[in-house]
Design an enzyme around this catalytic site. Structure first.
Site, PDB file in Angstrom:
ATOM      1  N   HIS A 109    -123.712  27.849   5.842  1.00  0.00           N
ATOM      2  CA  HIS A 109    -123.461  26.417   5.733  1.00  0.00           C
ATOM      3  C   HIS A 109    -122.643  26.069   4.499  1.00  0.00           C
ATOM      4  CE1 HIS A 109    -126.511  25.682   8.909  1.00  0.00           C
ATOM      5  NE2 HIS A 109    -125.857  24.566   9.065  1.00  0.00           N
ATOM      6  N   ASN A 149    -127.685  22.313  17.471  1.00  0.00           N
ATOM      7  CA  ASN A 149    -126.757  23.381  17.086  1.00  0.00           C
ATOM      8  C   ASN A 149    -127.128  24.694  17.788  1.00  0.00           C
ATOM      9  OD1 ASN A 149    -124.540  24.456  15.842  1.00  0.00           O
ATOM     10  ND2 ASN A 149    -125.268  24.124  13.755  1.00  0.00           N
TER      11      ASN A 149
END
Length: 512
Positions: free
Chosen positions: A376, A345
């Protein structure tokens, strides 16, 4: 079965027959079909709407309208949240003034994302990912906040106050509404990203992304390889091949090795501990190919449209990794926690660095972990994972500073060290991210109890027992390394200036 899948979809049900035939949820079928459509459209966009053939206005309009269409197909009326979030933050940018608009946009974008995540999780479908419209909103939030800080840097701060990375990314004028929506919601990144800087996107739309790259190689003019429009064909083919392999691996092994099986009572009671360790690794290994598939396909779509060019290698071949989100081999063969995180990521790590770590005046490391957890979502498992990750990072740092030097005397010793650290890294990563997959507190704690919290305890003992050099000394040593790049192996010599700055900054950030 089909009825349940249909009811969980908020987007189009046109492909429901396909969903029934292949036994995949309709929202997943919609996503894959839309991404394949975006891939084909990207080739058309690059060839027939090339900057030399059409205006930037047309390219912005087409990219935006196609993005909205894909969003509506996948998420139905929930796609309106993308417009609402973008509209609110753009109004803040226009009316609040450049001095504080970055703070207001940050709070508004992250707050609206959190509101949508809370309602989706605790009101509609806790633990389910069907038609998760907050996924694209996470990418849009990154873009909104990044641009707000870049405008603030370019219009409200003095040059000497900026880091080299901030200076290269600074935006000197307010974008129009069309440019803003195109940046946030274009068809290439609306469903799976990845995020990118505003200046990179604008240079792509304007067709000037290749111009700064015609520099010198090894002190000589790079005339042999100089070209105005390098082709991404080979990189796209390579990335699509990776996608096919990743999808095949995921469909083959994901059902045989499930993370939830790690907390099955019969499995815990009847399986020796060493076998539990092996199964944990295999079950977490089985979850990664779906991310490889999604992120690599998204990268290929952008490349097919002509976006992602990052200069030339030493041999003159073009690089198309400007917005790549992962390096698979470096992940699977990572020999440290740091190496794993460096290659997973990637664009989100850059976003966290640019909007939080570089700017937070108090305890930036803790603030960055907290922001990452909030971004998140609201599942407790995310917070358990990030708290565990802090402990793992400290323990890994302590081991590296105190043990590694004893294995550098010979290549055999170094090989032994690499094998041990690879095994330790894979187990530590798998152990850390189990709550990220299980989501809830009870199953997460059940897993850790079945392991007697042994990795937590071991990490605490390592942190307490092994000394680590103070940060200012580590920073000074890292700076010395950055001043001698020739000692770090061959690197591509031509790339975007802010990419080089970010790579160096990331090395320093992860090292500390």
């Amino acid at each position: 079965m089909a009825t349940a899948k249909t009811s969980s979809c908020t987007g189009s049900t046109l492909l429901q027959p396909v969903s029934d035939i292949i036994s995949l949820p309709i929202d997943q079928v919609n996503f894959v079909v839309c991404q394949l459509f975006a891939l084909l459209t990207a080739f058309w966009f690059r060839l027939y709407l090339h900057p030399s053939k059409t205006s930037t206005f047309v390219r912005h309009v087409v990219a935006t309208l196609l993005g909205f269409y894909l969003a509506l197909f996948c998420f139905g009326w929930y796609a309106l949240h993308f417009l609402i979030q973008s509209g609110i933050t753009y109004s803040i940018m226009i009316f609040s003034g450049v001095e504080n608009m970055h703070k207001y946009c940050f709070v508004a974008a992250l707050g609206y994302l959190s509101f949508c995540q809370i309602t989706r999780v605790y009101v509609f479908d806790y633990g389910l990912y069907s038609a998760d419209f907050t996924g694209p909103m996470m990418i849009i939030t990154q873009k909104i906040t990044s641009l707000a800080f870049e405008i603030h840097d370019g219009m409200a701060r003095k040059e000497e106050q900026l880091t080299p990375s901030q200076r290269s990314l600074a935006v000197r004028s307010m974008p129009s509404l069309l440019e803003y929506l195109s940046y946030n919601c274009n068809f290439m990144g609306i469903l799976a990203g990845p995020t990118c800087s505003y200046k990179d996107y604008i240079t792509f739309i304007e067709g000037t992304a290749y111009y700064p790259q015609h520099l010198e190689t090894n002190g000589k003019e790079n005339g042999k390889y100089k070209q105005s429009d390098p082709s991404p064909k080979m990189d796209v083919i390579h990335k699509l091949s990776v996608c096919a392999i990743s999808l095949l691996v995921f469909l083959t092994i994901s059902r045989r090795f499930t993370v939830v099986h790690n907390i099955d009572d019969a499995f815990i009671a009847s399986t020796p501990f060493y076998a539990q360790v092996v199964y944990l690794y295999l079950s977490m290994l089985a979850t990664r190919p779906k991310y490889y598939f999604v992120w690599t396909l998204a990268d290929a779509i952008n490349n097919a449209a002509g976006f992602g060019f990052n200069g030339y290698n030493k041999d003159g071949t073009p690089r198309w990794d400007l917005i790549s989100n992962l390096r698979i081999l470096d992940i699977e063969f990572a020999t440290s926690f740091k190496m794993f995180l460096d290659n997973w990521n990637i664009q989100t790590a850059l976003w966290l660095k640019r909007v939080c770590y570089e700017r937070c005046p108090y305890n930036p490391t803790a603030a960055t972990f907290l922001l990452s957890a909030m971004w998140h979502g609201v599942y407790p498992g995310y917070y358990i994972t990030f708290l565990t990750g802090i402990l793992m990072t400290l323990a890994a740092r302590a081991i590296r500073h105190n043990v590694r030097q004893y294995f550098l005397a010979s290549s055999k010793h170094k090989l032994v060290y690499d094998v041990m650290t690879w095994a330790g890294t894979q187990v530590a990563i798998s152990y850390t991210v189990v709550p990220f997959v299980l989501l809830s507190v009870q199953p997460s704690l059940k897993f850790y109890k079945s392991w007697y919290f042994c990795v937590h305890v071991a990490c605490m003992l390592l942190v307490l027992a092994l000394p680590v050099k103070p940060r200012h000394i580590r920073n000074r040593q890292q700076d010395n390394c950055l001043l001698h790049p020739h000692q770090q192996g061959d690197k591509p010599v031509v790339q975007n200036s802010h990419s080089t700055t970010d790579n160096n900054y990331n090395q320093k950030l992860k090292a500390t």
